[in-house]
Write an enzyme that holds these catalytic residues in place. Structure first.
Site, mmCIF file in Angstrom:
data_model
loop_
_atom_site.group_PDB
_atom_site.id
_atom_site.type_symbol
_atom_site.label_atom_id
_atom_site.label_comp_id
_atom_site.label_asym_id
_atom_site.label_seq_id
_atom_site.Cartn_x
_atom_site.Cartn_y
_atom_site.Cartn_z
ATOM 1 N N ARG A 64 35.275 82.787 69.496
ATOM 2 C CA ARG A 64 36.167 83.863 69.802
ATOM 3 C C ARG A 64 35.403 85.135 69.712
ATOM 4 O O ARG A 64 35.771 86.212 70.243
ATOM 5 C CB ARG A 64 37.168 83.889 68.398
ATOM 6 N N GLU A 100 35.471 78.997 56.089
ATOM 7 C CA GLU A 100 36.590 78.845 55.442
ATOM 8 C C GLU A 100 37.135 77.421 55.340
ATOM 9 O O GLU A 100 37.270 76.859 54.409
ATOM 10 C CB GLU A 100 37.687 79.790 55.856
HETATM 11 O O1 LIG Z 1 34.107 83.970 57.526
HETATM 12 P P1 LIG Z 1 33.913 82.508 57.703
HETATM 13 O O2 LIG Z 1 34.744 81.794 56.858
HETATM 14 O O3 LIG Z 1 32.679 82.029 58.280
HETATM 15 O O4 LIG Z 1 35.163 82.277 58.834
HETATM 16 C C1 LIG Z 1 35.012 83.106 60.288
HETATM 17 C C2 LIG Z 1 34.873 82.417 61.423
HETATM 18 O O5 LIG Z 1 35.741 81.320 61.600
HETATM 19 C C3 LIG Z 1 36.263 81.300 62.963
HETATM 20 O O6 LIG Z 1 35.269 80.650 63.918
HETATM 21 P P2 LIG Z 1 35.212 79.043 64.079
HETATM 22 O O7 LIG Z 1 33.938 78.579 63.663
HETATM 23 O O8 LIG Z 1 36.536 78.538 63.848
HETATM 24 O O9 LIG Z 1 35.117 78.971 65.739
HETATM 25 P P3 LIG Z 1 35.803 79.352 67.107
HETATM 26 O O10 LIG Z 1 35.495 80.818 67.134
HETATM 27 O O11 LIG Z 1 35.203 78.481 68.208
HETATM 28 O O12 LIG Z 1 37.122 79.220 66.969
HETATM 29 C C4 LIG Z 1 36.233 82.640 63.372
HETATM 30 O O13 LIG Z 1 36.149 83.041 64.763
HETATM 31 C C5 LIG Z 1 34.841 83.159 62.593
HETATM 32 O O14 LIG Z 1 33.959 83.108 63.433
HETATM 33 N N1 LIG Z 2 42.361 81.898 58.211
HETATM 34 C C1 LIG Z 2 41.754 81.847 59.261
HETATM 35 N N2 LIG Z 2 42.534 81.916 60.614
HETATM 36 C C2 LIG Z 2 41.536 81.951 61.698
HETATM 37 N N3 LIG Z 2 40.362 81.760 61.823
HETATM 38 C C3 LIG Z 2 39.732 81.702 60.928
HETATM 39 N N4 LIG Z 2 38.310 81.367 60.470
HETATM 40 C C4 LIG Z 2 38.207 81.249 59.291
HETATM 41 N N5 LIG Z 2 39.180 81.374 58.740
HETATM 42 C C5 LIG Z 2 40.250 81.661 59.422
#
Ligand SMILES: O=P(O)(O)OC[C@H]1O[C@H](OP(=O)(O)OP(=O)(O)O)[C@H](O)[C@@H]1O
Ligand SMILES: Nc1ncnc2[nH]cnc12
Length: 186
Positions: A64, A100
């Protein structure tokens, strides 16, 4: 920042309880990406946070962060650096971290990063595991972190404090309590 714009952008981001795991209030940006006006407004808001900073390049985290980071890089007319999930980038260095709802590894190319002042962009800041790993990777690759920015910040998790404790500045656009189900930002 107009409250109306923030509310309009926030209204496109759905809250999905218990995804991808029990207890997680997932903020789904699909609706924002499907809305050209609000998407543009979100990109512009992220650009505003970066436009007066000393920046040589923008980095975004797979997946993302690519969408939002590239939009900021376009507006700044600066290079974009991909911080990718494992085994996608040749000649890269890697770092593992917790987020998370799980754990992951990110990678960066040293050649693209070395000697640069890098502005880090992602869609969302939760525990800060991903963002801190991105900052550390930039430094391991010989770059400097110019600052970090996120469209959404989940308050009640240690993301901001984790980054600020290491001296990284944090800029966010929409704030929500981590367990809130509202789409109206605070
Ligand atoms: O602060 P944090 O607890 O580290 O969470 C935040 C991260 O989680 C999600 O990515 P995800 O790893 O789900 O990957 P994506 O972008 O491929 O959906 C979001 O896009 C952040 O990069
Ligand atoms: N609550 C949440 N919603 C979407 N993306 C996330 N990445 C980590 N926590 C998330």
């Amino acid at each position: 920042m107009s409250k109306q714009v923030l509310e309009r952008v926030g209204a496109t981001i759905a809250v999905v309880p218990h995804f991808p795991k029990d207890g997680i209030m997932f903020r789904d940006i699909s609706g924002l990406l499907a809305s050209p006006q609000e998407r543009e407004e979100a990109f512009d808001l992220l650009y505003q946070a970066a436009k007066d900073k000393q920046i040589d390049a923008v980095a975004g985290m797979d997946a993302r962060g690519f969408i939002f980071g590239l939009a900021v890089a376009e507006r700044l007319k600066k290079p974009f650096i991909m911080i990718r999930k494992p085994s996608k980038l040749p000649n890269s260095i890697a770092l593992s971290y917790e987020l998370e709802y799980g754990s992951n590894t990110l990678e960066i190319q040293k050649e693209a990063t070395q000697g640069k002042n890098v502005w880090i962009v992602d869609d969302l800041l939760a525990t800060g595991g991903t963002a801190l790993a991105a900052c550390q990777l930039v430094e391991m690759a010989g770059g400097k972190v110019a600052g970090t920015s996120f469209l959404v910040e989940l308050d009640g998790l240690p993301g901001r404090s984790k980054l600020e404790a290491k001296g990284y500045s944090v800029h966010t656009v929409l704030n929500y309590d981590v367990d809130s189900t509202t789409v109206v930002p605070k």
